[in-house]
Design a protein around this motif. Structure first.
Motif, PDB file in Angstrom:
ATOM      1  N   ASN A  94     103.525 -14.408  26.253  1.00  0.00           N
ATOM      2  CA  ASN A  94     102.333 -15.334  26.108  1.00  0.00           C
ATOM      3  C   ASN A  94     101.026 -14.754  25.840  1.00  0.00           C
ATOM      4  O   ASN A  94     100.269 -15.195  26.436  1.00  0.00           O
ATOM      5  CB  ASN A  94     102.433 -15.974  27.776  1.00  0.00           C
ATOM      6  N   ILE A  95     100.864 -13.886  25.060  1.00  0.00           N
ATOM      7  CA  ILE A  95      99.680 -13.010  24.662  1.00  0.00           C
ATOM      8  C   ILE A  95      99.813 -13.334  22.853  1.00  0.00           C
ATOM      9  O   ILE A  95     100.882 -12.598  22.345  1.00  0.00           O
ATOM     10  CB  ILE A  95      99.403 -11.944  25.077  1.00  0.00           C
ATOM     11  N   GLU A  96      99.019 -14.019  22.312  1.00  0.00           N
ATOM     12  CA  GLU A  96      98.665 -13.718  20.809  1.00  0.00           C
ATOM     13  C   GLU A  96      97.627 -12.743  20.599  1.00  0.00           C
ATOM     14  O   GLU A  96      96.511 -12.806  21.136  1.00  0.00           O
ATOM     15  CB  GLU A  96      98.090 -15.430  20.559  1.00  0.00           C
ATOM     16  N   VAL A  97      97.840 -12.085  19.639  1.00  0.00           N
ATOM     17  CA  VAL A  97      97.255 -10.773  18.965  1.00  0.00           C
ATOM     18  C   VAL A  97      96.589 -11.168  17.663  1.00  0.00           C
ATOM     19  O   VAL A  97      97.718 -11.319  16.846  1.00  0.00           O
ATOM     20  CB  VAL A  97      97.901  -9.616  19.312  1.00  0.00           C
ATOM     21  N   LEU A  98      95.376 -10.864  17.605  1.00  0.00           N
ATOM     22  CA  LEU A  98      94.745 -11.286  16.205  1.00  0.00           C
ATOM     23  C   LEU A  98      93.934 -10.015  15.767  1.00  0.00           C
ATOM     24  O   LEU A  98      93.092  -9.709  16.578  1.00  0.00           O
ATOM     25  CB  LEU A  98      93.825 -12.378  16.249  1.00  0.00           C
ATOM     26  N   THR A  99      94.462  -9.160  14.959  1.00  0.00           N
ATOM     27  CA  THR A  99      93.647  -8.090  14.307  1.00  0.00           C
ATOM     28  C   THR A  99      92.510  -8.555  13.437  1.00  0.00           C
ATOM     29  O   THR A  99      92.549  -9.800  12.967  1.00  0.00           O
ATOM     30  CB  THR A  99      94.578  -7.191  13.446  1.00  0.00           C
ATOM     31  N   GLU A 100      91.758  -7.732  13.244  1.00  0.00           N
ATOM     32  CA  GLU A 100      90.562  -7.971  12.383  1.00  0.00           C
ATOM     33  C   GLU A 100      91.356  -8.260  10.730  1.00  0.00           C
ATOM     34  O   GLU A 100      92.349  -7.655  10.324  1.00  0.00           O
ATOM     35  CB  GLU A 100      89.506  -6.606  12.145  1.00  0.00           C
ATOM     36  N   PRO A 101      90.683  -9.143  10.045  1.00  0.00           N
ATOM     37  CA  PRO A 101      91.414  -9.575   8.785  1.00  0.00           C
ATOM     38  C   PRO A 101      90.878  -8.546   7.513  1.00  0.00           C
ATOM     39  O   PRO A 101      90.364  -8.997   6.752  1.00  0.00           O
ATOM     40  CB  PRO A 101      90.674 -10.931   8.604  1.00  0.00           C
ATOM     41  N   VAL A 102      91.106  -7.385   7.816  1.00  0.00           N
ATOM     42  CA  VAL A 102      90.898  -6.110   7.003  1.00  0.00           C
ATOM     43  C   VAL A 102      91.472  -6.468   5.602  1.00  0.00           C
ATOM     44  O   VAL A 102      90.783  -6.219   4.611  1.00  0.00           O
ATOM     45  CB  VAL A 102      91.093  -4.719   7.448  1.00  0.00           C
ATOM     46  N   SER A 103      92.722  -6.839   5.766  1.00  0.00           N
ATOM     47  CA  SER A 103      93.276  -7.200   4.260  1.00  0.00           C
ATOM     48  C   SER A 103      92.613  -8.036   3.544  1.00  0.00           C
ATOM     49  O   SER A 103      92.426  -8.064   2.238  1.00  0.00           O
ATOM     50  CB  SER A 103      94.553  -7.790   4.469  1.00  0.00           C
ATOM     51  N   LYS A 104      91.929  -9.013   4.141  1.00  0.00           N
ATOM     52  CA  LYS A 104      90.878 -10.148   3.294  1.00  0.00           C
ATOM     53  C   LYS A 104      89.857  -9.385   2.900  1.00  0.00           C
ATOM     54  O   LYS A 104      89.302  -9.698   1.778  1.00  0.00           O
ATOM     55  CB  LYS A 104      90.615 -11.314   4.239  1.00  0.00           C
ATOM     56  N   TRP A 105      89.203  -8.368   3.700  1.00  0.00           N
ATOM     57  CA  TRP A 105      87.942  -7.880   3.241  1.00  0.00           C
ATOM     58  C   TRP A 105      88.244  -6.604   2.260  1.00  0.00           C
ATOM     59  O   TRP A 105      87.233  -6.306   1.501  1.00  0.00           O
ATOM     60  CB  TRP A 105      87.455  -6.976   4.541  1.00  0.00           C
ATOM     61  N   SER A 146      99.138 -19.269  22.313  1.00  0.00           N
ATOM     62  CA  SER A 146      99.588 -18.683  23.711  1.00  0.00           C
ATOM     63  C   SER A 146      98.552 -19.035  24.653  1.00  0.00           C
ATOM     64  O   SER A 146      97.294 -19.368  24.472  1.00  0.00           O
ATOM     65  CB  SER A 146      99.852 -17.258  23.512  1.00  0.00           C
ATOM     66  N   PRO A 147      98.769 -18.762  26.068  1.00  0.00           N
ATOM     67  CA  PRO A 147      97.727 -19.058  27.125  1.00  0.00           C
ATOM     68  C   PRO A 147      96.742 -17.929  26.881  1.00  0.00           C
ATOM     69  O   PRO A 147      95.644 -18.305  27.309  1.00  0.00           O
ATOM     70  CB  PRO A 147      98.522 -18.765  28.293  1.00  0.00           C
ATOM     71  N   VAL A 148      96.863 -16.827  26.239  1.00  0.00           N
ATOM     72  CA  VAL A 148      95.963 -15.638  26.226  1.00  0.00           C
ATOM     73  C   VAL A 148      95.798 -15.499  24.804  1.00  0.00           C
ATOM     74  O   VAL A 148      97.105 -14.933  24.274  1.00  0.00           O
ATOM     75  CB  VAL A 148      96.296 -14.474  27.074  1.00  0.00           C
ATOM     76  N   ARG A 149      94.728 -15.401  24.141  1.00  0.00           N
ATOM     77  CA  ARG A 149      94.537 -14.665  22.864  1.00  0.00           C
ATOM     78  C   ARG A 149      93.553 -13.176  23.092  1.00  0.00           C
ATOM     79  O   ARG A 149      92.646 -13.335  23.761  1.00  0.00           O
ATOM     80  CB  ARG A 149      93.602 -15.651  22.011  1.00  0.00           C
ATOM     81  N   MET A 150      93.969 -12.409  22.391  1.00  0.00           N
ATOM     82  CA  MET A 150      93.490 -11.139  22.232  1.00  0.00           C
ATOM     83  C   MET A 150      92.933 -10.694  20.666  1.00  0.00           C
ATOM     84  O   MET A 150      93.716 -10.746  19.894  1.00  0.00           O
ATOM     85  CB  MET A 150      94.518 -10.020  22.910  1.00  0.00           C
ATOM     86  N   MET A 151      91.735 -10.564  20.584  1.00  0.00           N
ATOM     87  CA  MET A 151      91.463 -10.420  19.244  1.00  0.00           C
ATOM     88  C   MET A 151      90.640  -8.931  19.125  1.00  0.00           C
ATOM     89  O   MET A 151      90.014  -8.539  19.998  1.00  0.00           O
ATOM     90  CB  MET A 151      90.088 -11.267  19.016  1.00  0.00           C
ATOM     91  N   GLU A 152      90.649  -8.633  17.914  1.00  0.00           N
ATOM     92  CA  GLU A 152      90.173  -7.406  17.509  1.00  0.00           C
ATOM     93  C   GLU A 152      88.738  -7.501  17.181  1.00  0.00           C
ATOM     94  O   GLU A 152      88.377  -8.142  16.084  1.00  0.00           O
ATOM     95  CB  GLU A 152      90.696  -6.569  16.590  1.00  0.00           C
ATOM     96  N   ARG A 153      87.855  -7.160  18.000  1.00  0.00           N
ATOM     97  CA  ARG A 153      86.141  -7.383  17.621  1.00  0.00           C
ATOM     98  C   ARG A 153      85.918  -9.075  17.913  1.00  0.00           C
ATOM     99  O   ARG A 153      86.776  -9.695  18.203  1.00  0.00           O
ATOM    100  CB  ARG A 153      85.903  -6.840  16.506  1.00  0.00           C
ATOM    101  N   SER A 154      84.805  -9.250  17.118  1.00  0.00           N
ATOM    102  CA  SER A 154      84.407 -10.783  17.278  1.00  0.00           C
ATOM    103  C   SER A 154      83.237 -11.078  16.378  1.00  0.00           C
ATOM    104  O   SER A 154      82.757  -9.853  15.636  1.00  0.00           O
ATOM    105  CB  SER A 154      83.886 -11.047  18.793  1.00  0.00           C
TER     106      SER A 154
END
Length: 280
Positions: A94-105, A146-154
């Protein structure tokens, strides 16, 4: 229109397609205060000026019809251990993880604005940071699965740390800084970007520099210790001293100079405090 311009236009279209106008509600402002978590010794910095969906300015754009879910941003210097932290919690149900979109950069239709910025920040800083601001906004506004989103930076650290560092170091012209600031102010005034908790992985610049040398990413080979020291100071001013920019959420500080096993142990020790972010 250039290839980069086409990609930016496309992203803008997707971002605003996901937004609706919220009913009028009073915004809440206030002072910041430092409190101590009862669950342990790790310091928790509490901000009364929350960015949650309960306090929206009139006409503020929000994600289409979503119920409140917890959003946790993992912040820290380059090579502070954010990926390790995200990988650890990605194994939790129930945790969604989003990394920084470095591949786009690194690849905007064949162009690498990340590498260009490191090579010539005065020329390419605004190009990269405009795209970073847009792609981070795209991350914030994407549907939470998911109920919780965890993001790399903001989007907040993109502006308060990295744009600010370029400008203060004299590597971003004032006109570029002003344009980026105007964009950021418009976004945060008109679009709801809820954050429930910031987890700050507090590392020394020296530790980060050693880790950079070990992981050998091509774009990072030109990063000197002085750059990491500047980023560290900006993070400290923002999240610890609270003397620079507003806090969008409470801050949980985790010392992160340790080796992998010690860090995994710390993440386990702080699991309950991190995952209860929606109740802070």
């Amino acid at each position: 229109m250039s290839a980069v311009g086409c990609r930016v236009t496309s992203l803008f279209s997707r971002v605003f397609a996901r937004c609706t106008v919220s009913p009028a509600a009073a915004g809440v402002g206030g002072l910041n205060e430092r409190i101590t978590s009862r669950a342990g010794r790790v310091p928790l910095v509490q901000s009364r000026a929350r960015s949650g969906a309960c306090h929206l300015a009139t006409g503020k754009l929000v994600r289409n019809g979503e119920e409140k879910k917890a959003v946790i941003c993992i912040e820290g210097n380059i090579a502070s251990g954010k990926t390790t932290c995200l990988n650890y919690f990605s194994e939790t149900t129930n945790i969604e993880v989003l990394t920084e979109p470095v591949s786009k950069w690194r690849n905007v239709r064949g162009h690498n604005p990340l590498a260009l910025m490191y090579e010539d920040p005065e020329r390419w800083g605004i190009t990269l940071q405009t795209y970073v601001q847009l792609t981070m906004l795209d991350r914030h506004l994407s549907t939470i699965s998911s109920p919780v989103r965890m993001m790399e930076r903001s989007i907040f650290s993109a502006k308060y740390i990295f744009v600010e560092n370029l400008f203060r170091s004299g590597k971003m012209p004032e006109v570029d800084y002003t344009v980026l600031s105007e964009w950021f102010d418009w976004i945060t005034t008109n679009i709801s970007i809820p954050v429930d908790l910031i987890v700050y992985l507090q590392t020394s610049p020296e530790t980060c520099h050693e880790r950079l040398k070990q992981r050998c990413r091509e774009e990072e080979k030109v990063i000197p210790l002085e750059y990491l020291e500047s980023i560290h100071q900006l993070y400290e001013d923002w999240l610890i001293k609270q003397t620079s920019s507003p806090l969008p959420a409470p801050v949980l500080v985790i010392p992160a100079d340790h080796d992998l096993q010690k860090m995994l142990h710390q993440y386990e020790e702080n699991r309950d405090k991190i995952l209860s972010a929606s109740y802070l």
